[in-house]
Enzyme design. Sequence first.
Site, PDB file in Angstrom:
ATOM      1  N   PHE A 144       7.572   3.656  51.569  1.00 17.23           N
ATOM      2  CA  PHE A 144       6.958   4.673  50.723  1.00 17.23           C
ATOM      3  C   PHE A 144       5.914   3.993  49.829  1.00 17.23           C
ATOM      4  O   PHE A 144       6.224   3.046  49.112  1.00 17.23           O
ATOM      5  CB  PHE A 144       8.048   5.346  49.892  1.00 17.23           C
ATOM      6  CG  PHE A 144       7.614   6.577  49.129  1.00 17.23           C
ATOM      7  CD1 PHE A 144       6.302   7.014  49.089  1.00 17.23           C
ATOM      8  CD2 PHE A 144       8.550   7.315  48.419  1.00 17.23           C
ATOM      9  CE1 PHE A 144       5.919   8.129  48.392  1.00 17.23           C
ATOM     10  CE2 PHE A 144       8.190   8.456  47.704  1.00 17.23           C
ATOM     11  CZ  PHE A 144       6.867   8.854  47.692  1.00 17.23           C
ATOM     12  N   CYS A 145       4.662   4.488  49.878  1.00 19.66           N
ATOM     13  CA  CYS A 145       3.592   4.009  49.017  1.00 19.66           C
ATOM     14  C   CYS A 145       3.407   2.496  49.189  1.00 19.66           C
ATOM     15  O   CYS A 145       3.190   2.022  50.295  1.00 19.66           O
ATOM     16  CB  CYS A 145       3.882   4.403  47.568  1.00 19.66           C
ATOM     17  SG  CYS A 145       2.476   4.162  46.443  1.00 19.66           S
ATOM     18  N   VAL A 146       3.505   1.718  48.096  1.00 17.39           N
ATOM     19  CA  VAL A 146       3.346   0.268  48.222  1.00 17.39           C
ATOM     20  C   VAL A 146       4.459  -0.328  49.070  1.00 17.39           C
ATOM     21  O   VAL A 146       4.283  -1.382  49.706  1.00 17.39           O
ATOM     22  CB  VAL A 146       3.275  -0.392  46.821  1.00 17.39           C
ATOM     23  CG1 VAL A 146       4.568  -0.210  46.065  1.00 17.39           C
ATOM     24  CG2 VAL A 146       2.964  -1.878  46.921  1.00 17.39           C
TER      25      VAL A 146
END
Length: 593
Positions: free
Chosen positions: A327-329
Amino acid sequence: MDTNEQQKILENINKYAHVFNAMVQDALSKQTQQGSAEEHISALFDPNKLLSLMSDDVEIDSQKLLQSQMHFMEQQTSLWQEASKAMMGEKFVPIVNEQRGDHRFKHDEWSENPVFSYMKQAYLLNSQMLESVVDAMSFKDTKTAEQIKFYTRQYINSVSPTNYVLTNPEVCEELLKTNGESIIKGMQNFMSDLEKSPIEALKITQTDSDAFTVGENLANTPGAVVFQNEMMELIHYRPKTTKTFTNPILFTPPFINKYYVLDLDQKKSMVKALLEAGHEVFMISWVNPEADLSDNDFTDYMKLGPLAALDVVCEITKAKQVNLTGFCVGGTLSSVTTAYLRAQGDTRIGSLTLFTTLLDFAEPGEIGNYLTEDMLQMLEQNAEVKGIFDGRILGLSFSLLRENSLFWSFFIKNYLQGKDPAPFDILYWNSDSTNITAACYKQYLRTTYWENKLITPGAFIIDNVPIDLSNIDVPVYSLATIADHIVLWQSAYQSMQHVGSDVRFVLAGSGHLAGVINPIEGGKYPHWINDELGTDAEAWFAGATQHEGSWWSDWHAWLAPKSGKSTKALIPGSHPNYPSVYPAPGQYVLKRL
């Protein structure tokens, strides 16, 4: 508002002004004197940043500027005429109205009271005038132009009449209703936030923090921490079916946040939904680091995070392949991990799922407006001095990307009206900040946002292994969200051009969090699918089909054939080498800043 009411408001303000000043001075005196790094980091939110940017090479379209000035004067004249009518009790027509979706001026007084109506319209006209001045400027550097527009918007929204006691009818109304008590409560709210904030940034309360407890009404899916090192705890969740898929799911959440956005309450828990679908689910829970971990960089997060977790998951489940999900980074980290393993012939990653993930940082969205060479050095110096980059500073920078909804609205409610924010689980998670180690912060910022190295094969090297995203030859599921202000969906789409495998790209409604956490039952937002993944994001969207409801069903259907056969479900902590260390949610997630 009559003369007596106005006098009461002024008396209440004067009565408590000296009390407020004394409280602020006391709080500031308790703050330890900080070094130059802390003074520099405040420049991230300095309104003078706009003036410094305008000192760069700029050309003025004099004709366009003159036309905008003449139009502004005409509108001001019309506004004075209409305001004069209103003051005489005559019917008046507004010269300018707020944009659709601007909820700052929803109180009736903004349109019905001549004084407040004039203030609103004068503000809107001056805002338009300032924007037109910026539009008349031409900068050689397109990034500078974007930064000018960004900081202009920040300045305009900061001086809105809604943000001040005497020019906000809702605030005046509350002050009269409570006989001044709202001022006292607002002071108390402000002082409480100030004392909880780092000196560089105000951490404004966005939700009722007493309404939630991690492990009770958040992150309460049963499971056990089965492995722990200095950087993470690994949670194995208790299956909800007697048989599960042989290939487990391993989550890599963002290390700038807590993992439990994926396990909120039982209605919104992505973890729970996967367990009910028959998956074995493992979750990395990152440590909230202090200065003693300062030397751990991005590659250490990889080695001590998904790589270490992968070893444990494979040993516990005896699986030959794992469905890695980031998720994301955490998605960026998962992608680098996959490329790193594939470069060495390691095939344990069977599929890769990415939620709102950037790999190509050429267009990073508005967050890129914070970054200049000078600012980057200041940010790095701040992290170097402290050993960590304070997650609360990062939280404020993200909030200011949507300043009216995520900062000023709470400023008004909490401090000017003296009210407490309502309970909201996603905002509770959003305010549960996580530090980043200094070495990781510096390496990640330079490698991605500043130098965009990941898209160049071999530009980023880990232990003599060149990272090449085209080595990612496993099936990839990439989810972006249409209103994401942190990861632009077009940039997430462009990122998928660099992997070397078949990609299923799905675009969900709403933003960075709500678009991802959109459960199957009662899913609010639609999603778009187009199996033809060309090079142009807008062309993809033009050919995409809209589907109502949650994208989770599509993802589950995609995962199932990649998850192996059905086998007897495992009991967390039953493996002799990996007994239960703590019950879920573990210990690392409980530390709050």
